[in-house]
Design an enzyme around this catalytic site. Structure first.
Site, PDB file in Angstrom:
ATOM      1  N   GLU A   1       0.818  -1.231   0.000  1.00  0.00           N
ATOM      2  CA  GLU A   1       0.000   0.000   0.000  1.00  0.00           C
ATOM      3  C   GLU A   1       0.846   1.273   0.000  1.00  0.00           C
ATOM      4  OE1 GLU A   1      -2.825  -0.354   3.183  1.00  0.00           O
ATOM      5  OE2 GLU A   1      -3.573  -2.284   2.465  1.00  0.00           O
TER       6      GLU A   1
ATOM      7  N   ASN B   1       2.305  -5.076  -3.196  1.00  0.00           N
ATOM      8  CA  ASN B   1       0.958  -5.519  -2.843  1.00  0.00           C
ATOM      9  C   ASN B   1       0.084  -4.312  -2.515  1.00  0.00           C
ATOM     10  OD1 ASN B   1      -0.816  -7.851  -2.122  1.00  0.00           O
ATOM     11  ND2 ASN B   1      -0.737  -6.977  -0.065  1.00  0.00           N
TER      12      ASN B   1
ATOM     13  N   HIS C   1     -10.120  -6.912  -1.831  1.00  0.00           N
ATOM     14  CA  HIS C   1     -11.148  -6.780  -0.794  1.00  0.00           C
ATOM     15  C   HIS C   1     -12.371  -6.132  -1.454  1.00  0.00           C
ATOM     16  CE1 HIS C   1      -8.422  -8.008   2.346  1.00  0.00           C
ATOM     17  NE2 HIS C   1      -7.575  -7.057   2.035  1.00  0.00           N
TER      18      HIS C   1
ATOM     19  N   GLU D   1      -5.451 -11.262  -1.003  1.00  0.00           N
ATOM     20  CA  GLU D   1      -6.200 -11.043   0.246  1.00  0.00           C
ATOM     21  C   GLU D   1      -7.707 -11.086  -0.020  1.00  0.00           C
ATOM     22  OE1 GLU D   1      -4.914  -7.617   2.457  1.00  0.00           O
ATOM     23  OE2 GLU D   1      -2.802  -7.858   1.870  1.00  0.00           O
TER      24      GLU D   1
ATOM     25  N   ASP E   1     -11.512 -11.314  -0.133  1.00  0.00           N
ATOM     26  CA  ASP E   1     -12.785 -11.509   0.561  1.00  0.00           C
ATOM     27  C   ASP E   1     -13.809 -10.605  -0.109  1.00  0.00           C
ATOM     28  OD1 ASP E   1     -12.205  -8.942   1.719  1.00  0.00           O
ATOM     29  OD2 ASP E   1     -11.416  -9.876   3.525  1.00  0.00           O
TER      30      ASP E   1
END
Length: 349
Positions: A139, A204, A240, A270, A272
């Site tokens: 990030e 990432n 996400h 990651e 979800d």
């Protein structure tokens, strides 16, 4: 707990049959004492890879300067090794979960570079040969108010296009950028490469999953590092997402291809897909379709090597404590029972 499917019907086995290296899940140390949970996580038919969600972050590893603690990270690394699962190591440089000695230190450019290099060298050397990949920088570009606005727009049923301008591809102003400048990213990659030449090195981030200013900035970073001969191997697409506003398969594939054309692999790191709570049949059905869409993009992209769920069960999801009114983001529910989302994944595989 639901009956265990035959191995040939399980996620990691199906993913590898489609040419992926793995299908995996994040985990965290408090979960390691949950035997039913660990039984599923350790089933290599389902999961061929593990990511430590928090135990390799700076505050856990180097809580005071020069004093390193690897007990928590080692526990997850040992579990992966015992199970014969790949380990994605996460993360070396991030603006969050930093100890106060980092965020409040009286740094000069030289002293912070030295501390950054020492942290990366020590940690990557400790896990040398054990990590398939490292998320070296996490990030690095501005989040601004993206997630907050996203939730507001979803709740109000407003078009999501009006939030895109916030992801402008400018650097995040954290201690590393403020003191060192943008060179902290190349420095981090160089230090990681020197400490473990065999590990894949990733940048990432979230909201780089589709074409926008932020993903363009990430592509520029890859080009810049490669032009300087600095090792960079992959892009991690956090993914996400929100039920009903998950990007289309075609949009995801197009953006993945833009990265792989630069000579790096991509991974969904990651995943979800959260929904407003409580769940409804309509939301669960849409979540199933959204999971299928995302996984299909990876399967359909040469160079997408794998998928990691940001924990596989709602029991341990980070979402409810972060996004008020949202949750139920994972393919297994809090009782470790598969949801329709699981069928969405298998359909894509």
């Amino acid at each position: 707990m639901a009956a265990v499917l035959p191995v040939h019907c399980q996620l990691n086995t199906l993913a590898k049959s489609k040419g992926l290296k793995y299908f995996g899940s994040a985990t965290d140390n408090p979960e390691l004492s949950d035997s039913p949970y660990i039984t599923i996580l350790s089933n290599t038919g389902e999961f061929g890879q593990i990511t430590p969600a928090n135990s390799m972050k700076w505050d856990a590893v180097e809580p005071s300067q020069g004093r390193f603690s690897y007990t928590r990270g080692d526990a997850i690394a040992s579990l992966a090794a015992k199970n014969g699962q790949l380990l994605r190591c996460h993360t070396l440089v991030w603006h969050n979960q930093l100890p106060s000695w980092v965020t409040s230190g009286r740094w000069t450019n030289a002293t912070l570079i030295a501390a950054l290099k020492n942290h990366i060298t020590n940690q990557v050397s400790h896990y040398e040969g054990k990590c398939y990949a490292w998320d070296v920088v996490n990030e690095g570009w501005k989040a601004q108010i993206f997630h907050l606005i996203l939730e507001q727009k979803c709740a109000a049923n407003l078009p999501l296009s009006i939030i895109a301008f916030n992801e402008d591809g400018t650097y995040r102003t954290d201690v590393f950028y403020n003191i060192i400048g943008r060179e902290y990213i190349p420095i981090a990659f160089q230090a990681a490469a020197a400490a473990d030449p065999s590990a894949k090195l990733y940048y990432n981030d979230y909201n780089i999953e589709t074409a926008n200013g932020k993903s363009s900035a990430a592509q520029s970073l890859i080009k810049s590092l490669k032009a300087r001969g600095i090792k960079v191997d992959g892009i991690g697409l956090q993914s996400h997402f929100v039920v009903g506003s998950t990007p289309s398969t075609s949009a995801l594939k197009s953006n993945m291809a833009a990265f792989t054309k630069l000579g790096v692999e991509v991974a969904i790191t990651e995943l979800d897909i959260r929904m407003q709570t409580p769940s409804t049949t309509t939301r669960l059905t849409q979540q199933q379709a959204d999971y299928k869409s995302v996984i299909s993009a990876c399967v359909g992209t040469s160079g997408c090597v794998g998928v990691t769920l940001w924990d596989y069960t709602d029991k341990y999801s980070w979402v409810p404590s972060t996004f008020s009114g949202y949750g139920l983001a994972c393919p297994w529910d809090s009782n470790l029972v598969k949801k329709p989302a699981y069928s969405g994944i298998t359909a894509a595989l």
